[in-house]
Design a protein around this motif. Sequence first.
Motif, PDB file in Angstrom:
ATOM      1  N   ALA A  95      96.323  52.989  21.577  1.00  0.00           N
ATOM      2  CA  ALA A  95      95.482  55.380  22.075  1.00  0.00           C
ATOM      3  C   ALA A  95      96.047  56.460  22.214  1.00  0.00           C
ATOM      4  N   PHE A  96      97.154  56.057  22.558  1.00  0.00           N
ATOM      5  CA  PHE A  96      97.585  57.148  23.149  1.00  0.00           C
ATOM      6  C   PHE A  96      98.345  57.936  22.130  1.00  0.00           C
ATOM      7  N   ILE A  97      99.085  57.308  20.975  1.00  0.00           N
ATOM      8  CA  ILE A  97      99.336  57.441  19.154  1.00  0.00           C
ATOM      9  C   ILE A  97      98.239  58.389  18.587  1.00  0.00           C
ATOM     10  N   ILE A  98      97.516  57.301  18.442  1.00  0.00           N
ATOM     11  CA  ILE A  98      95.722  58.014  18.384  1.00  0.00           C
ATOM     12  C   ILE A  98      95.732  59.885  18.894  1.00  0.00           C
ATOM     13  N   ALA A  99      95.605  59.229  20.120  1.00  0.00           N
ATOM     14  CA  ALA A  99      95.145  60.521  21.416  1.00  0.00           C
ATOM     15  C   ALA A  99      96.232  61.618  21.070  1.00  0.00           C
ATOM     16  N   ASN A 100      97.785  61.839  20.432  1.00  0.00           N
ATOM     17  CA  ASN A 100      98.350  62.392  20.814  1.00  0.00           C
ATOM     18  C   ASN A 100      98.393  63.412  19.318  1.00  0.00           C
ATOM     19  N   GLY A 101      98.611  62.380  17.915  1.00  0.00           N
ATOM     20  CA  GLY A 101      98.209  62.965  16.670  1.00  0.00           C
ATOM     21  C   GLY A 101      96.841  63.958  16.683  1.00  0.00           C
ATOM     22  N   ALA A 102      95.645  63.122  17.516  1.00  0.00           N
ATOM     23  CA  ALA A 102      94.947  64.288  17.163  1.00  0.00           C
ATOM     24  C   ALA A 102      94.663  65.744  18.279  1.00  0.00           C
ATOM     25  N   MET A 133      85.198  86.255  18.487  1.00  0.00           N
ATOM     26  CA  MET A 133      84.534  84.735  18.559  1.00  0.00           C
ATOM     27  C   MET A 133      85.793  83.204  18.486  1.00  0.00           C
ATOM     28  N   GLU A 134      86.339  82.719  18.954  1.00  0.00           N
ATOM     29  CA  GLU A 134      86.843  82.003  18.885  1.00  0.00           C
ATOM     30  C   GLU A 134      85.839  79.774  18.330  1.00  0.00           C
ATOM     31  N   LEU A 135      86.795  80.008  17.942  1.00  0.00           N
ATOM     32  CA  LEU A 135      86.247  78.899  16.930  1.00  0.00           C
ATOM     33  C   LEU A 135      86.325  77.528  17.778  1.00  0.00           C
ATOM     34  N   GLU A 136      85.037  76.747  17.569  1.00  0.00           N
ATOM     35  CA  GLU A 136      84.648  75.336  18.231  1.00  0.00           C
ATOM     36  C   GLU A 136      85.803  75.455  17.288  1.00  0.00           C
ATOM     37  N   LYS A 137      87.033  73.987  18.223  1.00  0.00           N
ATOM     38  CA  LYS A 137      87.521  72.990  18.487  1.00  0.00           C
ATOM     39  C   LYS A 137      86.938  71.429  17.837  1.00  0.00           C
ATOM     40  N   ASP A 138      87.680  70.832  16.428  1.00  0.00           N
ATOM     41  CA  ASP A 138      86.770  69.381  16.573  1.00  0.00           C
ATOM     42  C   ASP A 138      87.685  68.685  18.176  1.00  0.00           C
ATOM     43  N   LYS A 139      86.161  67.246  18.172  1.00  0.00           N
ATOM     44  CA  LYS A 139      86.665  66.951  19.319  1.00  0.00           C
ATOM     45  C   LYS A 139      86.642  64.681  18.638  1.00  0.00           C
ATOM     46  N   LYS A 166      84.012  64.289  16.946  1.00  0.00           N
ATOM     47  CA  LYS A 166      83.987  64.053  15.444  1.00  0.00           C
ATOM     48  C   LYS A 166      84.354  62.657  15.286  1.00  0.00           C
ATOM     49  N   VAL A 167      85.355  61.987  15.699  1.00  0.00           N
ATOM     50  CA  VAL A 167      86.024  60.715  16.122  1.00  0.00           C
ATOM     51  C   VAL A 167      85.605  60.214  17.494  1.00  0.00           C
ATOM     52  N   LEU A 208      98.184  48.908  -2.330  1.00  0.00           N
ATOM     53  CA  LEU A 208      97.981  49.165  -0.489  1.00  0.00           C
ATOM     54  C   LEU A 208      99.117  50.475  -0.425  1.00  0.00           C
ATOM     55  N   GLU A 209      98.036  51.666   0.418  1.00  0.00           N
ATOM     56  CA  GLU A 209      98.756  53.038   0.492  1.00  0.00           C
ATOM     57  C   GLU A 209      99.636  52.935   1.954  1.00  0.00           C
ATOM     58  N   TYR A 210     100.673  53.583   2.051  1.00  0.00           N
ATOM     59  CA  TYR A 210     101.410  53.580   2.944  1.00  0.00           C
ATOM     60  C   TYR A 210     101.086  55.025   4.051  1.00  0.00           C
ATOM     61  N   ALA A 211     101.466  55.092   4.697  1.00  0.00           N
ATOM     62  CA  ALA A 211     101.118  56.395   5.135  1.00  0.00           C
ATOM     63  C   ALA A 211     100.863  56.004   6.802  1.00  0.00           C
ATOM     64  N   GLY A 212     101.289  57.283   7.732  1.00  0.00           N
ATOM     65  CA  GLY A 212     101.067  57.290   9.472  1.00  0.00           C
ATOM     66  C   GLY A 212      99.858  57.316   9.794  1.00  0.00           C
ATOM     67  N   VAL A 213      99.154  58.173  11.438  1.00  0.00           N
ATOM     68  CA  VAL A 213      98.101  58.366  12.352  1.00  0.00           C
ATOM     69  C   VAL A 213      97.810  59.891  11.085  1.00  0.00           C
ATOM     70  N   ALA A 214      99.122  60.691  11.071  1.00  0.00           N
ATOM     71  CA  ALA A 214      98.303  61.446  10.330  1.00  0.00           C
ATOM     72  C   ALA A 214      97.206  61.682   9.020  1.00  0.00           C
ATOM     73  N   ALA A 215      98.080  61.018   8.244  1.00  0.00           N
ATOM     74  CA  ALA A 215      96.910  60.632   7.421  1.00  0.00           C
ATOM     75  C   ALA A 215      95.609  60.134   8.146  1.00  0.00           C
ATOM     76  N   TYR A 216      95.232  58.982   9.026  1.00  0.00           N
ATOM     77  CA  TYR A 216      94.564  58.163   9.466  1.00  0.00           C
ATOM     78  C   TYR A 216      93.219  59.082   9.757  1.00  0.00           C
ATOM     79  N   LEU A 217      93.821  60.511  10.784  1.00  0.00           N
ATOM     80  CA  LEU A 217      93.327  61.037  11.364  1.00  0.00           C
ATOM     81  C   LEU A 217      92.033  62.728  10.690  1.00  0.00           C
ATOM     82  N   GLY A 218      92.911  62.804   8.759  1.00  0.00           N
ATOM     83  CA  GLY A 218      92.699  63.293   8.306  1.00  0.00           C
ATOM     84  C   GLY A 218      91.385  62.779   7.654  1.00  0.00           C
TER      85      GLY A 218
END
Lengths: 160, 160, 160
Positions: free
Chosen positions: A23-30, A1-7, A155-156, C139-149
Motif C-alpha cells: 500500500a505504501f509503495i503504491i501511495a509513495n509512487g503515486a 489557474m491551478e490544474l486539478e491533480k490526479d487523485k 483515478k485509482v 512477460l514484461e518486467y517493470a516497477g510500480v511506476a509503470a503500473y501507476l502509469g
Amino acid sequence: MELEKDKTTIVLFSGDLDKAIAAFIIANGAAAYDHEVTIFFTFWGLNALRRDEPIKTNKGLLEKAFGWMMPRGAKKLGLSKMNFGGLGPQMIKHVMKKHKALSLPELVELAQEQGVKLVACTMTMDLLGLKQEELIDGLEYAGVAAYLGDAANGKVNLFI
Amino acid sequence: MELEKDKTTIVLFSGDLDKAIAAFIIANGAAAYDHEVTIFFTFWGLNALRRDEPIKTNKGLLEKAFGWMMPRGAKKLGLSKMNFGGLGPQMIKHVMKKHKALSLPELVELAQEQGVKLVACTMTMDLLGLKQEELIDGLEYAGVAAYLGDAANGKVNLFI
Amino acid sequence: MELEKDKTTIVLFSGDLDKAIAAFIIANGAAAYDHEVTIFFTFWGLNALRRDEPIKTNKGLLEKAFGWMMPRGAKKLGLSKMNFGGLGPQMIKHVMKKHKALSLPELVELAQEQGVKLVACTMTMDLLGLKQEELIDGLEYAGVAAYLGDAANGKVNLFI
C-alpha cells in the motif's frame, strides 16, 4: 489557474506487513507522480499506525483485550503468508534491508513527507477502543463518508 | 433530462465477516450519497448470502461437502484475523452491538432497502453447487460480463 | 483515427489459487470486451508465473529458502480458505474440470493469447531473489511506476 491533480485512494483494511508495504509503495509512487494520495486505515489496517510504546488509556476490559491482541505498530505486523510465527517478517525485513528497500516505518515517514493524507477510520477506532493518543502524529480522523468523497474523484482506488 | 448517477461496484470475493462488513459499510455509504451501487458476490463471498437454515436440495456428494464446509449465511462468517475458533467474531459482534453499529444481517437489509444491487456470481454457484433457493431473496444472478459492464462505468471499483 | 480502448489493470498481490483464478477470469473477460488489460504481479502473486520445473540459478541461501518455501507455479498454489493441506485445491480443480471451466494454467495461456499484458514486479523479484529464467515466457518486467502509469488511465483498477 491551478490544474486539478490526479487523485489516488487506498483503503488499507489489512494488518499484514506485506500488504501495508504494498500500500505504501503504491501511495509513495503515486505521490512522486504528483497525485493527491489518501490512505484510509480501517479495521486491522489501523494497527500500522499504532505507536510502538504502550500508552496509558482509560479503557474497558474488551477494548484492553483488543489492544493486547493486536500488533502495536508498523514494526510488529505479521505476514499474510509464510509468517512462521514471526520468522517470515524477519526474513522479509532482512532482504529489504539488504536491498536497501525502505522499511515500513520509513515508508510511512516518506508518505507523510510527501503529503500523503493518512486518515484513521473513526468508526473502527470506536469499535476497537483505539484512542488518538495511541496512534502516530500527523493523522486525520474521518469516517466512510470522507473516504467516499475522495474516492469518487479518484483515478485509482484500491482496497488492500 | 435525468442526470447520470455516479456508480460504485464492489466484488466481494472474501467470505470473512470483517471484510463483508467493510464491503457493506462502503456500499451503504455510497448508496446514501446517491451512487448506483452493485456488489458482485463471487467465490467465498457468496456465503454471506446463504440462508440460515439448511435447504433440501438435490446435489452430488462434492457439492454437499462444499455446502457443509462453508459457513451458512451472514451470521456464521469468521474473521480474516483473530478468529480464535469463533471467539473473535463474537467479540466483534459484541462491540458492534455495544456501539449500536449495524450487524452484517442488518447491513444487508439496509443495502437492499437502499436499492444496492446484490448480484450472485452464477459461475461460482455452478462450481460450488449452490442453488438459488439456498440464497436470500432479492438477488440478481449474473456472470463476470455483467460485472464488467457495471465496473467500466464505475467511479469507485473495489475488490474485497 | 483509432479509438482509445478502455483500460483495466489488476495488481495480483496474492499467491492464492482462488484469487489468481478470479484475477484471470476478470482479466480475460475484460480482454474479450476489447479492454486493454494489464496484470501486475507483485509479492506472492509472482508465484503464479513460476515455471513448474526447478531452474538452476546462482542464489544466496536466503533467496534459495524463499524459492523452496514458495509454490512453484500456477499448478501448486493453495487456497485462501479451506486449503486443508492441499485437499481444497484438489476439490476446486476437480469441480472446475467437471464444469469444463478453464484451469489456472489455461487461463494464463488464454490471457496471453488475448494480449493481456502480464507484468512481473522487478522490485519483488529482487527481494525474493526470483530470476527471469524461473518465470514463464512472454512477460514484461517493470516497477510500480509503470503500473501507476497504466492505472492512472484505467477505468477498472483492482488490487487482488
